[in-house]
Design an enzyme around this catalytic site. Structure first.
Site, PDB file in Angstrom:
ATOM      1  N   CYS A 263      61.386   9.716  -5.379  1.00 24.15           N
ATOM      2  CA  CYS A 263      60.721   8.542  -5.087  1.00 24.15           C
ATOM      3  C   CYS A 263      61.393   7.327  -6.032  1.00 24.15           C
ATOM      4  CB  CYS A 263      59.364   8.852  -5.808  1.00 24.15           C
ATOM      5  SG  CYS A 263      58.310   7.127  -5.896  1.00 24.15           S
TER       6      CYS A 263
ATOM      7  N   ASP B 297      56.239   2.300  -1.211  1.00 29.28           N
ATOM      8  CA  ASP B 297      55.038   2.014  -1.687  1.00 29.28           C
ATOM      9  C   ASP B 297      54.113   1.322  -0.923  1.00 29.28           C
ATOM     10  OD1 ASP B 297      55.250   3.283  -4.066  1.00 29.28           O
ATOM     11  OD2 ASP B 297      55.808   1.651  -5.308  1.00 29.28           O
TER      12      ASP B 297
ATOM     13  N   ASN C 184      62.086   4.079 -11.184  1.00 33.53           N
ATOM     14  CA  ASN C 184      61.146   2.692 -10.945  1.00 33.53           C
ATOM     15  C   ASN C 184      62.164   1.470 -11.500  1.00 33.53           C
ATOM     16  OD1 ASN C 184      58.986   2.888  -9.462  1.00 33.53           O
ATOM     17  ND2 ASN C 184      58.201   4.323 -11.123  1.00 33.53           N
TER      18      ASN C 184
ATOM     19  N   ARG D  91      59.869  -3.248 -15.411  1.00 33.46           N
ATOM     20  CA  ARG D  91      58.850  -2.684 -15.124  1.00 33.46           C
ATOM     21  C   ARG D  91      58.719  -1.993 -16.650  1.00 33.46           C
ATOM     22  NH1 ARG D  91      55.918   2.557 -12.600  1.00 33.46           N
ATOM     23  NH2 ARG D  91      53.994   1.606 -11.790  1.00 33.46           N
TER      24      ARG D  91
ATOM     25  N   TRP E 120      59.568  13.023  -8.361  1.00 29.29           N
ATOM     26  CA  TRP E 120      60.637  12.758  -9.274  1.00 29.29           C
ATOM     27  C   TRP E 120      60.805  11.040  -9.053  1.00 29.29           C
ATOM     28  CZ3 TRP E 120      64.424  15.581 -12.098  1.00 29.29           C
ATOM     29  CH2 TRP E 120      65.375  15.112 -12.727  1.00 29.29           C
ATOM     30  N   ASP E 121      60.281  10.353  -9.890  1.00 32.48           N
ATOM     31  CA  ASP E 121      60.301   8.836  -9.333  1.00 32.48           C
ATOM     32  C   ASP E 121      61.573   8.371 -10.460  1.00 32.48           C
ATOM     33  OD1 ASP E 121      59.675   6.383  -8.728  1.00 32.48           O
ATOM     34  OD2 ASP E 121      57.482   6.652  -9.148  1.00 32.48           O
TER      35      ASP E 121
ATOM     36  N   ASP F 273      49.530  11.783 -10.399  1.00 29.00           N
ATOM     37  CA  ASP F 273      50.546  10.653 -10.261  1.00 29.00           C
ATOM     38  C   ASP F 273      50.797  10.443 -11.869  1.00 29.00           C
ATOM     39  OD1 ASP F 273      52.404   8.074  -9.781  1.00 29.00           O
ATOM     40  OD2 ASP F 273      52.275   9.279  -7.804  1.00 29.00           O
ATOM     41  N   ASP F 274      51.484   9.135 -12.053  1.00 31.11           N
ATOM     42  CA  ASP F 274      51.752   8.737 -13.292  1.00 31.11           C
ATOM     43  C   ASP F 274      50.460   8.381 -14.217  1.00 31.11           C
ATOM     44  OD1 ASP F 274      52.877   7.083 -15.267  1.00 31.11           O
ATOM     45  OD2 ASP F 274      53.383   5.404 -13.872  1.00 31.11           O
TER      46      ASP F 274
HETATM   47  C1  GLA Z   1      56.241   4.049  -8.503  1.00 30.96           C
HETATM   48  C2  GLA Z   1      56.117   5.160  -7.308  1.00 30.96           C
HETATM   49  C3  GLA Z   1      54.423   5.167  -6.788  1.00 30.96           C
HETATM   50  C4  GLA Z   1      53.850   5.653  -8.115  1.00 30.96           C
HETATM   51  C5  GLA Z   1      54.085   4.492  -9.082  1.00 30.96           C
HETATM   52  C6  GLA Z   1      53.603   5.323 -10.589  1.00 30.96           C
HETATM   53  O1  GLA Z   1      55.782   2.731  -7.963  1.00 30.96           O
HETATM   54  O2  GLA Z   1      56.551   4.347  -5.980  1.00 30.96           O
HETATM   55  O3  GLA Z   1      54.233   5.958  -5.853  1.00 30.96           O
HETATM   56  O4  GLA Z   1      54.303   7.054  -8.405  1.00 30.96           O
HETATM   57  O5  GLA Z   1      55.404   4.415  -9.566  1.00 30.96           O
HETATM   58  O6  GLA Z   1      54.020   4.517 -11.650  1.00 30.96           O
END
Ligand code: GLA
Length: 722
Positions: free
Chosen positions: A521, A543, A475, A438, A472-473, A361-362
């Site tokens: 996402c 989340d 935010n 964010r 693919w997020d 992930d991130d």
């Molecule tokens: C979002 C996503 C999470 C994770 C974070 C990473 O909040 O919903 O699942 O991937 O970003 O920063």
């Protein structure tokens, strides 16, 4: 062919297996709606519409009396209710009026260039295209209707072409206008927040206008582009349910207007708030597609139609049918605090338990050690991952596992090399301070250079490491939504152009890498909509991974979206979002009602829990087909005490019931829980060998344990006995 036209009645009939949709061309050339509901024979229904009209009516039908049910209502020409179309013409007025010109009916369904939509073969779907024209503005408006042969689903959209010699401004251009006849209607919709997406709400409709909208640049956590109109007596199993869903990821609007008689108009489409589109002579504009489903079998019947349609005729690519890899995602396990060894060890230990893919992930790129920096710099951080992604991916593949990677392409941190080099690449409004959310800004996806940069970065990563999956997020939402490249008179187009830019990039990626499994996402499920499912057949649902919270989230999501799209993971306890501790088996049983995975640091699990995980993975495989391709029956909606659901295979040979005790209370509810959807005449055996007829499993049900601890579950698995 499920669509026909009667010259005698000047009427169009769109039929699906159990529904009819009927409208006619009146004397003045208006398209007037007659009927939508359970199947009717072809007959003359024109009187029905005329009865609804009020107010002065011109004898030749050349003006629309107020109250007439219209197929596609227009602004400012006597209709007086919410309008689907409003065009401001070169003379500065916005009265709009479209009349029938011609039509064609054909097998199949054309794609919408540059936009996602449902699809089907010539055997599966047929289409009606009606060309209309506004004599004053010169607008040519084509209305598209597609009716599916196997599902009770009809899709709608419109294309507006400027047939005049002057510019015109589209101010409202909805995808669908639907007239629902007199009734005591209620509206169901899905509202929410971060961590509480798609909460189901059902309420009486007021007289007047009700709207469900997003203005956030994405379909959003707050409201989903789905509504159902139901009768006050409609239940899960019986009664009228009209479901509407917009295949769109941007600002949407659903408006219902109910006037005194109780007949209802619903319009659905791009939100006209902060929207406009300038059409030069000869140019055209295509709306997104709206899907409508009618069921006389209540909300459950409506949902099951959406599920099948989306599984088979919206999601695409090999992962539509191929078994998805069971994944472990490191986010809740490590957050930003990881290095190659830590990730490798999670993969190794998870692999030993049967997990099939590690998703990183991130935090793997740029100077990304927190959410304050690095977004936009899609180059591996070699301090964390020595030897790069190629090496890590090879090591993970060496374990017999697949490898997946997180991206958030549409965003940039002010503290990033990308932003320092290209501050002009952000959405921005001259003279206004950009607001962060964010700690990030939004990239201007309307720009080709931005999209090229993003594609090239991703392409470079994908070429240099074996990667089978991308998360693919997205935010944050869009604010100060302006583009440095757009002319002032086109700035109002920015929200829609952003969405088209997003689609273009997604399309380029899935075309270049057709085998990649894309998971959508947006801070959890903030952009969970059918448009995204066209590119990504599974979507991170929320989340909030707490099993009890998930009951509500997954219940609401299931109103419209199939289980195969609902990504759901088992996480550690106490839960990171709620602090609640639930049994590991409960977390697994709830996550099984989705695209199953884990999201924790498996190296910190006890041996006992690891053994339990092996058992859960065995269950995942055992029930995969039943859950992913079966029919869902919501038996007990989540409430303060309990929740239950059943999956039944399409041939009704197998079923699985899951019951969750939320709060045990003596004698407050019935002591049995009941299967649904079985064949009443078939014999079924449960896992203990008890054999009963389907009717008995459904009517007599199964006993709940008298004393169940809070947050515990049980499952009953039935298989047909021949
Ligand atoms: C979002 C996503 C999470 C994770 C974070 C990473 O909040 O919903 O699942 O991937 O970003 O920063």
């Amino acid at each position: 062919m499920s669509i026909c036209y009667s010259e005698e009645f000047k009427s169009f009939y769109l039929n699906t297996p159990n529904t009819s949709y009927v409208f006619h061309i009146n004397e003045g050339g208006f398209l007037v709606h007659d009927y939508y509901g359970s199947t009717l024979p072809v007959c003359d229904l024109r009187e029905y519409a005329a009865r609804l009209a009020r107010g002065p009516k011109s004898a030749d039908g050349t003006t629309v009396p107020c109250g007439t049910p219209m197929e596609y209502s227009c602004n400012g020409t006597g209709d007086f209710r919410v309008s689907a179309l409003q065009i401001r013409n070169a003379a500065g007025n916005a009265s709009t009026d479209i009349r029938y010109v011609s039509h064609k009916i054909y097998a199949g369904k054309p794609a919408i260039p540059g936009q996602p939509s449902t699809y089907g073969t010539e055997e599966e779907v047929s289409t009606l295209e009606i060309l209309t024209q506004d004599a004053v503005t010169g607008a040519k408006v084509t209305l598209f209707y597609s009716a599916f042969e196997n599902y009770d689903a009809i899709t709608r959209r419109a294309v507006v072409e400027n047939g005049s010699d002057y510019d015109m401004d589209l101010e409202r251009v909805y995808s669908l206008c639907c007239e629902i006849p007199f009734g005591n209607w209620q509206i169901c919709h899905l509202y929410g927040e971060w961590g509480r997406e798609r909460t189901f709400e059902r309420s009486n409709l007021i007289h007047g206008i009700t709207s469900v909208e997003s203005t956030q640049g994405a379909s959003s956590h707050q409201h989903n582009p789905f509504v159902a109109i139901v009768d006050e007596y409609t239940t899960e199993d019986v009664g009228d349910a009209y479901g509407f869903n917009l295949v769109y990821s941007g600002n949407f609007s659903v408006q219902t207007e109910q006037i005194v008689d109780g007949d209802l108009r619903l319009i659905m489409g791009i939100n006209p708030n902060d929207f406009g589109w300038k059409l030069e002579p000869g140019e055209s504009f295509a709306t997104p597609e709206a899907v409508s489903v009618y069921s006389a079998e209540g909300l459950g019947g409506m949902s099951r139609t959406f599920h099948k349609l989306y599984r088979n005729n919206l999601c695409r690519g090999p992962w539509k049918t191929a078994k998805r890899p069971l994944l472990i995602n490191n986010w809740e396990g490590t957050y930003f605090d990881f290095d190659e060894e830590k990730i490798f060890n999670i993969a190794k230990q998870a692999g030993e338990l049967g997990v099939e893919m590690l998703v990183l992930d991130d935090g793997w790129f740029g100077a990304r050690n927190s959410d304050k920096a690095g977004l936009g710099d899609w180059f591996v951080n070699e301090e964390k991952l020595k030897g790069g992604l190629g090496k890590l991916s090879e090591r993970i593949h060496g374990l017999g596992m697949k490898f997946g990677l997180w991206f958030e392409p549409e965003m940039v941190n002010p503290d990033s090399d990308l932003y320092r080099a290209h501050p002009d690449w952000c959405l921005q409004v001259d003279g206004r301070q950009l607001c962060t959310s964010r700690n990030q800004y939004v990239l201007d996806m309307t720009r080709r250079d931005v999209r090229d940069y993003l594609f090239n970065c991703m392409d470079n990563i994908l070429k240099n490491a074996r990667i089978e999956y991308i998360k693919w997020d997205f935010n944050r939402y869009l604010s100060e939504a302006g583009s440095l490249l757009l002319a002032p008179e086109r700035q109002k187009e920015i929200f829609h152009r952003y969405v088209l830019g997003l689609y273009a990039l997604l399309d380029r990626l899935v075309t270049a890498y057709p085998d990649i499994l894309l998971e959508g996402c947006a801070s959890g499920g903030g952009r969970f909509d059918p448009a995204m499912l066209y590119y990504s057949p599974q979507y991170w649902t929320s989340d909030d991974t707490d099993a009890i919270e998930r009951l509500d989230i997954q219940y609401g999501t299931s109103m419209c979206y199939p289980t195969s799209t609902v990504s759901s993971h088992v996480s550690a306890c106490p839960n990171h979002q709620t602090g609640r501790t639930t049994p590991l088996q409960t977390r697994a049983d709830v996550a099984l009602a989705g695209s199953f995975g884990y999201e924790l640091d498996v190296t910190k699990m006890s041996d006992e829990d690891k053994e339990a995980v092996k058992g859960q993975i065995a269950e995942y495989h055992k029930y995969y087909d039943l859950i992913h391709f079966g029919e869902l029956f919501r038996v007990i909606p989540p409430n303060r005490e309990e929740c239950a659901w059943v999956y039944v295979s399409e041939d009704k040979s197998e079923a699985l019931l899951t019951f969750v005790c939320v709060r045990n209370r003596p004698r407050v509810r019935r002591r049995t829980v009941h299967f649904r959807g079985l064949d009443p005449n078939k014999l079924y055996a449960d896992q203990d060998g008890t054999v009963r007829a389907g009717s008995v499993w459904m009517k007599a049900g199964v006993n709940k344990a008298q004393v169940m601890k809070d947050y515990t579950t049980f499952k009953v698995h039935l298989t047909e006995v021949k």
